[in-house]
Design an enzyme around this catalytic site. Structure first.
Site: not given
Length: 620
Positions: A116, A200, A235, A298
């Site tokens: 990430k 973040e 999540h 994907r």
């Protein structure tokens, strides 16, 4: 075009890929572990190869076994589905090195988007807006703490590798940061073998918006519009839809164009998803309040909603692109038609913390008025080894409300037994005011708390409705001589309950016949929970009274009262005995006027189910 395809996956996605491949005339090869020896995807495929023991680490995650299976069966290509090895760049490269076709992006693209922090830096260079945060190499507690303070709380700690909500924690205040970081690192190391994290800024009222992108080997990249996946639990996505509510044409163009730039930045080939986080505090999405989160290299679990609104088969696109063909459509040829919503149906028990529910699906009947992508069948065994998702139910409508109502109705009509599922939870989520309004964010389910969790037993109204249905089926072959309102004893999920129902109106219209065993039935409440009603006989005030006057015990229990003696004259409906069973009292009554010809019950005595307790002869 590919002529033979091995699917390196199982369950719903394997069946989904096989369906399209068969329609294209492509021979399919399935792989399976011990736990999947009787799985649905094996029945659907042309050929199947056993690849090892039940744990995924010994079977579906062993790339060498999968490649060997492809070579042994003459398969030209390998489709990884989602999960397992689908985003493993090393496996993708080994497939290519083996001379096989990899139905997915180039390994270099997987690598570029796999971490990430590196992906966010790449997106920044490509002009794609990214969430404010920290992506540095210094992973010390001191540096991360300082960066969190500079970003401002709340902050989100995320593992740089992996996904699915693992290694991710929201931290609301500085005092909790160190513990949350340690927890994230342990989880990330265990799940992904990499404990590095990034930070973040936590977005108020965050919306999860993602864009389906597709590239080919000829340099073409298009988007197939956006999906909203904001309804999440811990999540993990629960319900997805397309297009996103509250999305203007201007904002859609901005987000989708950014997604195409992101795909082009890594020379993307195949199906991919660019995930964004949006600030939904305004009630709608502003183009300057949307930031890149990550890319999934994907096919996504939620791809059917995109297929439903665009009329395109994304698996077919994958196979054509992998065969070297250009994209089937250009950007101007793609448009949105209506609205689609998908619910992930899991074998899990919301009332027990969403613990997986394993065992045999004795009943598995899903409503046929919506699209069903499933990986199991009635009689299949759900093992503890894999993800407990058993099906996806997708509704398409002319507008969002039609799709929402259709999906909720379909979930409510589905019957699944004895495994517990999240169907009722899904219906409650679909009926949540924020979801109905299209203003949901990723915190809706957490804030709703137990209000979305279905009850452990059916409501009185649901039980009464079930009793009436049960009574109608039970009365199909014999008449009950009973009171205007009968008490019906139901064994619901192993617990004996009683309720009343009006029964004489239609009972009197039935022909006389000998006694029949009432059928075992399942019923599903409007909230989508399935309950099983076990075989029980029904009598005037609790248990069985057959037309021949035999009074049988409806269940094992203890006689707590005997109101008559042998030779007594009795009238229709008169109480004869009282049976205590399952902490409930059940009165057994005379089916007609007559004489107690036989009495085999004594107060305090234990009786078994079906025991003859008394016999009433009609008066001559």
């Amino acid at each position: 075009m590919i002529q033979s395809l091995l699917i390196a996956n199982r369950g719903e996605i394997a069946c989904r890929i096989i369906r399209t491949a068969r329609a294209m005339g492509i021979r399919t090869v399935a792989v399976y572990s011990d736990a999947d020896a009787n799985a649905l995807h094996l029945r659907d495929a042309d050929e199947a190869v056993h690849i090892g023991p039940s744990p995924a680490r010994d079977s579906y995650l062993v790339g060498e076994k999968i490649i060997a299976a492809a070579k042994a069966t003459g398969a030209q290509a390998i489709h990884p589905g989602y999960g397992f090895l689908s985003e493993n760049a090393a496996f993708a490269q080994s497939v290519i090195d083996a001379g096989l076709i990899w139905v997915g992006p180039n390994p270099s693209s997987i690598t570029a988007m796999g971490l990430k922090d590196a992906a966010k830096k790449l997106m920044q260079d490509a002009g794609v807006p990214t969430t404010p945060g920290y992506l540095g190499d210094d992973q010390s507690l001191e540096r991360l703490t300082a960066e969190a303070d500079a970003i401002g709380y709340p902050v989100l700690i995320k593992a740089v590798a992996g996904g699915g909500g693992k290694g991710m924690r929201k931290v609301d205040n500085p005092a909790d940061f160190a513990d949350a970081l340690a927890s994230c690192r342990r989880e990330a190391a265990s799940s992904f073998g990499n404990d590095s994290v990034l930070l973040e800024k936590w977005i108020t009222n965050p919306r999860h918006i993602e864009v389906q992108v597709f590239g080919d080997s000829h340099g073409n990249v298009v988007h197939l519009f956006e999906r909203d996946c904001s309804l999440q639990r811990r999540h993990q996505k629960v319900i997805e839809e397309a297009p996103a509510p509250g999305m203007t044409d201007f904002t859609r163009a901005a987000i989708c164009d950014a997604a195409v730039r992101a795909a082009k930045a890594v020379d993307y080939v195949g199906a991919g998803t660019i995930e964004f986080i949006a600030d939904g505090s305004a009630g709608y999405i502003k183009p300057d309040r949307v930031w890149f989160m990550e890319m999934n290299t994907r096919l996504q679990v939620e791809h059917p909603v995109t297929e439903e609104i665009t009329g395109q088969d994304l698996v077919e696109w994958q196979l054509r692109v992998a065969s070297g063909e250009p994209l089937p459509k250009k950007q101007h040829e793609l448009s949105i038609n209506g609205h689609a919503i998908e619910a992930r149906l899991y074998a899990e028990d919301p009332a027990k913390g969403f613990l997986p529910s394993t065992g045999t699906l004795e009943q598995f009947e899903l409503d046929a008025n919506v699209r069903i992508d499933k990986g199991v069948y009635q009689g299949a065994h759900i093992s503890p080894y894999y993800d407990p998702m058993i099906a996806k139910m997708i509704a398409h409508g002319r507008d969002r409300e039609e799709a929402r109502e259709t999906l909720a109705y379909a979930l409510g009509r589905s019957v699944i037994w004895p495994l517990r599922t999240n169907a009722a939870f899904l219906i409650n989520a679909l009926d949540h005011p924020d979801f109905i309004a299209g203003t949901m964010d990723t915190g809706v389910i957490e804030r709703a708390g137990d209000s979305l969790i279905p009850p452990a037993m059916p409501s009185d109204d649901a039980l009464s409705n079930a009793a009436q249905h049960y009574g109608r089926q039970s009365l199909a072959g014999f008449r009950l001589n009973a009171a205007r309102r009968q008490q019906v004893v139901l064994t619901v999920n192993g617990q004996s309950l009683s309720t009343h129902m009006p029964i004489l109106d239609y009972a009197d219209q039935l022909p006389l016949a000998g006694p029949m065993e009432p059928p075992t039935i399942s019923f599903t409440t409007d909230a989508g929970q399935t309950w099983r009603v076990e075989p029980m006989r029904v009598s005037g005030n609790a248990a069985a009274a057959a037309s021949d006057g035999a009074i049988l015990s409806p269940m094992p229990g203890r006689i707590i009262a005997v109101a008559v003696a042998a030779g007594d004259s009795v009238t229709k409906g008169q109480k004869l005995l009282t049976l205590e069973a399952m902490k409930m009292e059940h009165s057994l009554v005379a089916p007609f006027d007559g004489v107690v010809a036989e009495l085999n019950a004594a107060e305090g005595g234990q009786v078994s189910e079906g025991a003859l307790l008394a016999k009433i002869d009609k008066e001559q």
